[in-house]
Write a protein that holds these residues in place. Structure first.
Motif, mmCIF file in Angstrom:
data_model
loop_
_atom_site.group_PDB
_atom_site.id
_atom_site.type_symbol
_atom_site.label_atom_id
_atom_site.label_comp_id
_atom_site.label_asym_id
_atom_site.label_seq_id
_atom_site.Cartn_x
_atom_site.Cartn_y
_atom_site.Cartn_z
ATOM 1 N N ASP A 243 0.831 -1.197 0.000
ATOM 2 C CA ASP A 243 0.000 0.000 0.000
ATOM 3 C C ASP A 243 0.866 1.246 0.000
ATOM 4 O O ASP A 243 2.093 1.186 0.007
ATOM 5 C CB ASP A 243 -0.952 0.002 1.204
ATOM 6 C CG ASP A 243 -0.214 -0.183 2.531
ATOM 7 O OD1 ASP A 243 1.029 -0.036 2.549
ATOM 8 O OD2 ASP A 243 -0.881 -0.486 3.543
ATOM 9 N N ASN B 193 -1.012 -6.911 -5.864
ATOM 10 C CA ASN B 193 -1.864 -5.810 -6.318
ATOM 11 C C ASN B 193 -1.176 -5.004 -7.423
ATOM 12 O O ASN B 193 -0.946 -3.800 -7.309
ATOM 13 C CB ASN B 193 -2.262 -4.911 -5.151
ATOM 14 C CG ASN B 193 -1.085 -4.383 -4.354
ATOM 15 O OD1 ASN B 193 -0.074 -5.074 -4.168
ATOM 16 N ND2 ASN B 193 -1.197 -3.148 -3.889
ATOM 17 N N GLU C 281 -2.349 -4.107 -10.167
ATOM 18 C CA GLU C 281 -3.239 -3.089 -10.732
ATOM 19 C C GLU C 281 -3.077 -1.744 -10.030
ATOM 20 O O GLU C 281 -3.224 -0.689 -10.660
ATOM 21 C CB GLU C 281 -4.703 -3.554 -10.646
ATOM 22 C CG GLU C 281 -5.051 -4.738 -11.521
ATOM 23 C CD GLU C 281 -4.567 -6.064 -10.954
ATOM 24 O OE1 GLU C 281 -4.112 -6.077 -9.771
ATOM 25 O OE2 GLU C 281 -4.633 -7.074 -11.676
ATOM 26 N N ASP C 282 -2.757 -1.764 -8.740
ATOM 27 C CA ASP C 282 -2.531 -0.500 -8.028
ATOM 28 C C ASP C 282 -1.267 0.188 -8.542
ATOM 29 O O ASP C 282 -1.211 1.430 -8.617
ATOM 30 C CB ASP C 282 -2.400 -0.757 -6.526
ATOM 31 C CG ASP C 282 -3.694 -1.242 -5.902
ATOM 32 O OD1 ASP C 282 -4.771 -0.964 -6.475
ATOM 33 O OD2 ASP C 282 -3.639 -1.907 -4.854
ATOM 34 N N GLN D 274 -1.052 3.940 -10.272
ATOM 35 C CA GLN D 274 -0.150 5.033 -9.906
ATOM 36 C C GLN D 274 0.721 5.451 -11.089
ATOM 37 O O GLN D 274 1.066 6.628 -11.223
ATOM 38 C CB GLN D 274 0.703 4.629 -8.705
ATOM 39 C CG GLN D 274 -0.085 4.559 -7.409
ATOM 40 C CD GLN D 274 0.777 4.656 -6.169
ATOM 41 O OE1 GLN D 274 1.951 5.053 -6.211
ATOM 42 N NE2 GLN D 274 0.193 4.319 -5.022
#
Length: 313
Positions: free
Chosen positions: A43, A94, A96-97, A101
């Motif tokens: 994250d 993740n 796709e995150d 960005q």
């Protein structure tokens, strides 16, 4: 998708990857003999500005991202040994995150985003396990006018190139070392001959290929070893079809080298009597310049000077 791939493996659930990966008193040398795979979500900030010790190749908007931490190869001089407290692999699921960005950064910058996606691992070496190089290719194809990515590798995964279509905005950067360096320090990596053969195939198939003679590593009779390497490279690869090449001798931050020496008390690569300058260790200035200029002169016999990028401290 990755959990499905490993449905038959023994799975241990943890609260956070750092609970395992960042434990104190880990032995990275022993862990490399039986690496564990940690699947996690990352994250916060996922794109970072390019580091000072890395080449931008003239790109203004230079960034990198880490979708995998650590490498299946075991190079004694690798900065990852000083950067991470563990030798286990962390794969961030993740992806796709990271794409999101990258798209956000493309909207913020003027011009093309230059994004390196394989600094903290070797994506091609792990392609069969995770498929992330293919995923980045598909992402790059959707953003051909605003994005250029680099995938760096010591792998000789010809099958990958046979299964892909060349993209002008995806550069495959093959790190090449003399076989003497491979034998001494680059454990479990493909041979120089195998890497050259893979790079030559990629070039002939129309992929954008960069050759990275970086880091240069000192070994006895280094001049002969590096000359033999150049002779072998340009017997197989047409220099006019390369994107460019990079040259740079070994350099590493003070803190990373301290950790590497603690983990590898018998490594000649870690314990060479380096000099420190501006917080980074490198070979003594005279040796560093001799090695780099020797290789640059050898490369200039095959290609124009403007296609040779020399890292300077």
């Amino acid at each position: 998708m990755l959990l499905e791939k490993y449905r038959e493996a023994k799975v241990i659930e943890i609260n956070h990857y750092k609970d395992v990966f960042c434990r104190s008193r880990q032995n990275c040398v022993l862990q490399h003999r039986a690496q564990k795979l940690i699947l996690a979500a990352k994250d916060g900030r996922l794109l970072y500005e390019g580091a000072a010790v890395c080449q931008s190749f003239g790109n203004e908007n230079f960034y990198y991202t880490s979708c995998i931490m650590n490498c299946i190869y075991d190079c004694e001089y690798c900065y990852l040994k000083g950067m991470y407290p563990s030798a286990n692999l962390v794969v961030f699921v993740n992806l796709e995150d990271m794409f999101a960005q990258a798209e956000q950064k493309m909207r913020q910058v003027s011009g093309t985003l230059y994004l390196c996606v394989s600094y903290d691992t070797d994506l091609l070496a792990l392609e069969q396990a995770v498929g992330y190089a293919d995923a980045w290719n598909r992402f790059a194809a959707r953003h051909a006018s605003r994005l250029k990515i680099e995938i760096r590798t010591k792998c000789a995964n010809r099958h990958f190139f046979e299964s892909q279509e060349p993209l002008s905005n995806v550069i495959y950067a093959f790190t090449l070392s003399p076989q003497a360096v491979v034998d001494c320090f680059e454990h479990h990596t493909p041979s120089l001959t195998e890497r050259i053969a893979c790079a030559a195939y990629a070039v002939s198939a129309g992929f954008s290929v960069r050759l990275c003679f970086d880091p240069m590593i000192y070994v006895p009779a280094w001049q002969q070893h590096y000359q033999d390497m150049l002779d072998q490279v340009f017997c197989a690869v047409t220099p006019e079809r390369l994107v460019d090449v990079s040259v740079g001798s070994f350099r590493i931050s003070r803190d990373y080298l301290k950790k590497m020496r603690r983990q590898q008390p018998d490594s000649a690569a870690a314990w060479f009597p380096y000099e420190m300058e501006h917080g980074y260790y490198h070979y003594p200035k005279a040796l560093m310049e001799e090695m780099e200029q020797f290789l640059v002169r050898g490369l200039q016999a095959h290609m124009p000077k403007q296609d040779i990028f020399l890292w300077t401290c």
